[in-house]
Design a protein around this motif. Structure first.
Motif, PDB file in Angstrom:
ATOM      1  N   MET A 122       0.825  -1.207   0.000  1.00  0.00           N
ATOM      2  CA  MET A 122       0.000   0.000   0.000  1.00  0.00           C
ATOM      3  C   MET A 122       0.863   1.262   0.000  1.00  0.00           C
ATOM      4  O   MET A 122       0.471   2.283  -0.546  1.00  0.00           O
ATOM      5  N   ILE A 123       2.048   1.174   0.582  1.00  0.00           N
ATOM      6  CA  ILE A 123       2.986   2.304   0.528  1.00  0.00           C
ATOM      7  C   ILE A 123       3.435   2.504  -0.926  1.00  0.00           C
ATOM      8  O   ILE A 123       3.421   3.609  -1.461  1.00  0.00           O
ATOM      9  N   PHE A 124       3.795   1.402  -1.563  1.00  0.00           N
ATOM     10  CA  PHE A 124       4.218   1.493  -2.965  1.00  0.00           C
ATOM     11  C   PHE A 124       3.080   2.042  -3.834  1.00  0.00           C
ATOM     12  O   PHE A 124       3.283   2.953  -4.655  1.00  0.00           O
ATOM     13  N   ASN A 125       1.878   1.503  -3.642  1.00  0.00           N
ATOM     14  CA  ASN A 125       0.735   1.937  -4.461  1.00  0.00           C
ATOM     15  C   ASN A 125       0.477   3.428  -4.316  1.00  0.00           C
ATOM     16  O   ASN A 125       0.155   4.112  -5.292  1.00  0.00           O
ATOM     17  N   THR A 126       0.592   3.910  -3.092  1.00  0.00           N
ATOM     18  CA  THR A 126       0.316   5.328  -2.833  1.00  0.00           C
ATOM     19  C   THR A 126       1.342   6.199  -3.553  1.00  0.00           C
ATOM     20  O   THR A 126       0.985   7.184  -4.218  1.00  0.00           O
ATOM     21  N   ILE A 127       2.608   5.818  -3.432  1.00  0.00           N
ATOM     22  CA  ILE A 127       3.666   6.593  -4.093  1.00  0.00           C
ATOM     23  C   ILE A 127       3.467   6.541  -5.614  1.00  0.00           C
ATOM     24  O   ILE A 127       3.515   7.558  -6.310  1.00  0.00           O
TER      25      ILE A 127
ATOM     26  N   ALA B 183       0.761   6.035  -7.249  1.00  0.00           N
ATOM     27  CA  ALA B 183      -0.477   6.694  -7.690  1.00  0.00           C
ATOM     28  C   ALA B 183      -0.327   8.207  -7.785  1.00  0.00           C
ATOM     29  O   ALA B 183      -0.939   8.834  -8.647  1.00  0.00           O
ATOM     30  N   PHE B 184       0.482   8.803  -6.923  1.00  0.00           N
ATOM     31  CA  PHE B 184       0.458  10.270  -6.832  1.00  0.00           C
ATOM     32  C   PHE B 184       1.741  10.986  -7.239  1.00  0.00           C
ATOM     33  O   PHE B 184       1.722  12.176  -7.483  1.00  0.00           O
ATOM     34  N   VAL B 185       2.856  10.276  -7.257  1.00  0.00           N
ATOM     35  CA  VAL B 185       4.126  10.958  -7.534  1.00  0.00           C
ATOM     36  C   VAL B 185       4.458  10.887  -9.028  1.00  0.00           C
ATOM     37  O   VAL B 185       4.574   9.795  -9.589  1.00  0.00           O
ATOM     38  N   TRP B 186       4.588  12.049  -9.641  1.00  0.00           N
ATOM     39  CA  TRP B 186       4.971  12.154 -11.045  1.00  0.00           C
ATOM     40  C   TRP B 186       6.477  12.398 -11.128  1.00  0.00           C
ATOM     41  O   TRP B 186       7.082  12.879 -10.171  1.00  0.00           O
ATOM     42  N   PRO B 187       7.090  12.090 -12.293  1.00  0.00           N
ATOM     43  CA  PRO B 187       8.522  12.357 -12.432  1.00  0.00           C
ATOM     44  C   PRO B 187       8.831  13.808 -12.071  1.00  0.00           C
ATOM     45  O   PRO B 187       8.124  14.715 -12.503  1.00  0.00           O
ATOM     46  N   GLY B 188       9.844  13.971 -11.256  1.00  0.00           N
ATOM     47  CA  GLY B 188      10.254  15.327 -10.846  1.00  0.00           C
ATOM     48  C   GLY B 188       9.594  15.823  -9.567  1.00  0.00           C
ATOM     49  O   GLY B 188      10.084  16.759  -8.946  1.00  0.00           O
ATOM     50  N   ASP B 189       8.489  15.190  -9.176  1.00  0.00           N
ATOM     51  CA  ASP B 189       7.848  15.592  -7.913  1.00  0.00           C
ATOM     52  C   ASP B 189       8.756  15.272  -6.736  1.00  0.00           C
ATOM     53  O   ASP B 189       9.466  14.264  -6.743  1.00  0.00           O
TER      54      ASP B 189
ATOM     55  N   ILE C 212       9.937   5.678  -4.560  1.00  0.00           N
ATOM     56  CA  ILE C 212       9.967   7.031  -5.144  1.00  0.00           C
ATOM     57  C   ILE C 212      10.850   7.016  -6.398  1.00  0.00           C
ATOM     58  O   ILE C 212      10.501   7.580  -7.438  1.00  0.00           O
ATOM     59  N   ASP C 213      11.996   6.337  -6.316  1.00  0.00           N
ATOM     60  CA  ASP C 213      12.916   6.286  -7.460  1.00  0.00           C
ATOM     61  C   ASP C 213      12.323   5.530  -8.638  1.00  0.00           C
ATOM     62  O   ASP C 213      12.530   5.898  -9.789  1.00  0.00           O
TER      63      ASP C 213
ATOM     64  N   GLY D 159      10.298   7.800 -10.582  1.00  0.00           N
ATOM     65  CA  GLY D 159      10.956   9.018 -11.079  1.00  0.00           C
ATOM     66  C   GLY D 159      10.795  10.232 -10.195  1.00  0.00           C
ATOM     67  O   GLY D 159      11.043  11.359 -10.636  1.00  0.00           O
ATOM     68  N   GLY D 160      10.376  10.031  -8.948  1.00  0.00           N
ATOM     69  CA  GLY D 160      10.264  11.159  -8.020  1.00  0.00           C
ATOM     70  C   GLY D 160      11.621  11.517  -7.444  1.00  0.00           C
ATOM     71  O   GLY D 160      12.618  10.816  -7.673  1.00  0.00           O
ATOM     72  N   LYS D 161      11.642  12.606  -6.688  1.00  0.00           N
ATOM     73  CA  LYS D 161      12.891  13.022  -6.059  1.00  0.00           C
ATOM     74  C   LYS D 161      12.721  12.951  -4.538  1.00  0.00           C
ATOM     75  O   LYS D 161      11.794  13.552  -3.989  1.00  0.00           O
ATOM     76  N   THR D 162      13.613  12.207  -3.889  1.00  0.00           N
ATOM     77  CA  THR D 162      13.521  12.074  -2.433  1.00  0.00           C
ATOM     78  C   THR D 162      14.218  13.235  -1.751  1.00  0.00           C
ATOM     79  O   THR D 162      15.363  13.553  -2.061  1.00  0.00           O
ATOM     80  N   VAL D 163      13.512  13.861  -0.830  1.00  0.00           N
ATOM     81  CA  VAL D 163      14.106  14.918  -0.012  1.00  0.00           C
ATOM     82  C   VAL D 163      14.126  14.378   1.415  1.00  0.00           C
ATOM     83  O   VAL D 163      13.089  13.975   1.947  1.00  0.00           O
ATOM     84  N   VAL D 164      15.319  14.317   2.011  1.00  0.00           N
ATOM     85  CA  VAL D 164      15.435  13.694   3.331  1.00  0.00           C
ATOM     86  C   VAL D 164      15.425  14.747   4.430  1.00  0.00           C
ATOM     87  O   VAL D 164      16.218  15.696   4.390  1.00  0.00           O
ATOM     88  N   TYR D 165      14.544  14.576   5.393  1.00  0.00           N
ATOM     89  CA  TYR D 165      14.644  15.355   6.627  1.00  0.00           C
ATOM     90  C   TYR D 165      15.237  14.421   7.686  1.00  0.00           C
ATOM     91  O   TYR D 165      14.682  13.349   7.963  1.00  0.00           O
TER      92      TYR D 165
END
Ligand code: GLN
Length: 380
Positions: free
Chosen positions: A98-103, A105-111, A127-128, A131-137
């Motif tokens: 469900m984590i994978f599905n959510t990512i 479903a909503f993350v477009w390349p570059g998001d 995320i990779d 094609g999304g971009k991971t920002v780490v806090y």
């Protein structure tokens, strides 16, 4: 063939690696997070029963209606929140699916997707892949609490998703009502979706309550909360989890789920539904795991490990810097080979492999196992 890997940094799975090494050396395995005791006999009996009740064919794509109804009841029972089983609950192959599905479903390349570290290691690969971009806090060690002012600086116009987890794996830190209020302020008026990994929801200690975005209307309208029967029913091998999200989000998540696994083991869904209908034993889990946490902490009290606070989850972090300055991965290998106990090096749960000289012990084990492990760890 010239295969261009989307995940070039993935090596062996740290949890499988440490479990493999523990098995090879006959060590006590406090590394990979899973219980070494049996699930309820009543639940197992329901599986046997369900196998004989026309469950050999596909379950409905979103999940068995009976189980979704029981989940809605459970959510009301724990959070006093009403969710619609038809339009807001989707059952998947473990929380991980469900984590994978959510990512997906909503993350477009570059998001951009903000993740919190140290943290569980399945977010960034998903995320990779899309094609999304991971920002780490990075939560500051050793308190591992979110500094919301610093967190806010991670948000940009491209932020699509924020992934939170409470209780947090591996740190055992727990988000509070104040954290939820800060998060609400940050996302107000934006299009940001929240993915809330709450698989350890029933392991919150010392009288604290689990804070889910589901309980906060302004967060709920933009949140996908993910849960795990593996954690709640001691059945990590069954791979049954679920996501709760508003109907518009659920529709999109189901489109991915339908084309990913389609549906989840029918007999197991039926058995879990029958079991939840007659048992709310999950309400005892905080007491059950708090006793294990206390037992392990007391048994380790005079050792050279410095145990960090553990507010939730079934993981205990330990600082080993009084023992050695070697890196945490080598230390974990040596712990297995020379002392017979397996743990997880926390650096592997940071993208940067930051080494805080911390190891993670899983205390979802019988008391006997925990005491035997502590005795061995005492020798360091
Ligand atoms: N969630 C478990 C842990 O943190 C491991 C899950 C897995 O091995 N896939 O140990």
């Amino acid at each position: 063939m010239n295969i261009r890997s989307k995940l070039p940094y993935i090596q062996s799975h740290i949890f499988s690696y440490m479990t493999g090494l523990a098995n090879q050396y006959g060590a006590i395995n406090l590394s990979q997070g899973f219980p070494n005791f049996e699930p309820s006999a009543a639940l197992e009996n329901f599986v046997a029963q369900a196998l004989k009740e026309n469950t050999a064919q596909y379950a409905p794509m979103p999940g068995l209606p009976l189980l979704r109804e029981e989940i809605a009841r459970k959510i009301y029972n724990t959070f006093e929140v009403t969710v619609n089983p038809d339009t807001e609950i989707t059952i998947g192959c473990g929380a991980t699916e469900m984590i994978f599905n959510t990512i997906a479903a909503f993350v477009w390349p570059g998001d951009e997707v903000i993740i919190i570290e140290p943290g569980y290691d399945c977010y960034r690969p998903a995320i990779d892949v899309v094609g999304g971009k991971t920002v780490v806090y990075q939560m500051p060690a050793p308190q591992f609490k979110i500094d919301w002012e610093e967190f806010a600086s991670c948000i940009t116009g491209k932020t699509k998703l924020i992934i939170i987890s409470t209780p947090n794996n591996p740190t055992g830190s727990v988000m509070t009502a104040n954290d939820m209020a800060e998060l609400t302020k940050l996302v107000k008026g934006t299009e940001i979706i929240i993915l809330s990994d709450e698989v350890y929801e029933h392991m919150v200690f010392d009288g604290a309550t689990h804070e889910s975005p589901l309980k906060y209307p302004e967060l709920r309208e933009r949140t996908v909360s993910v849960y795990s029967f593996g954690k709640t029913l001691h059945t990590t091998g069954w791979r049954v989890g679920y996501a709760i999200a508003p109907p518009e989000l659920t529709t999109e998540i189901r489109k991915v789920h339908q084309n990913n696994t389609f549906s989840v083991a029918h007999p197991l869904q039926k058995a879990i539904a029958l079991y939840l209908n007659q048992s709310d034993e999950y309400l005892q889990l905080p007491t059950f795991y708090e006793a294990k946490r206390n037992l392990f902490r007391e048994a380790m009290a005079g050792s050279k490990f410095n145990l960090l606070p553990c507010e939730g989850s079934y993981f205990q972090l330990a600082d080993y810097s009084a023992i050695t300055d070697e890196d945490d991965f080598s230390f974990c290998e040596r712990l297995i080979k020379e002392y017979g106990v397996a743990a997880i090096p926390v650096s592997r749960l940071y993208t940067s492999h930051k080494d805080d000289k911390l190891v993670r012990f899983c205390f979802a084990k019988t008391d006997e196992t925990l005491l035997a492990a502590a005795e061995k760890l005492y020798q360091l």
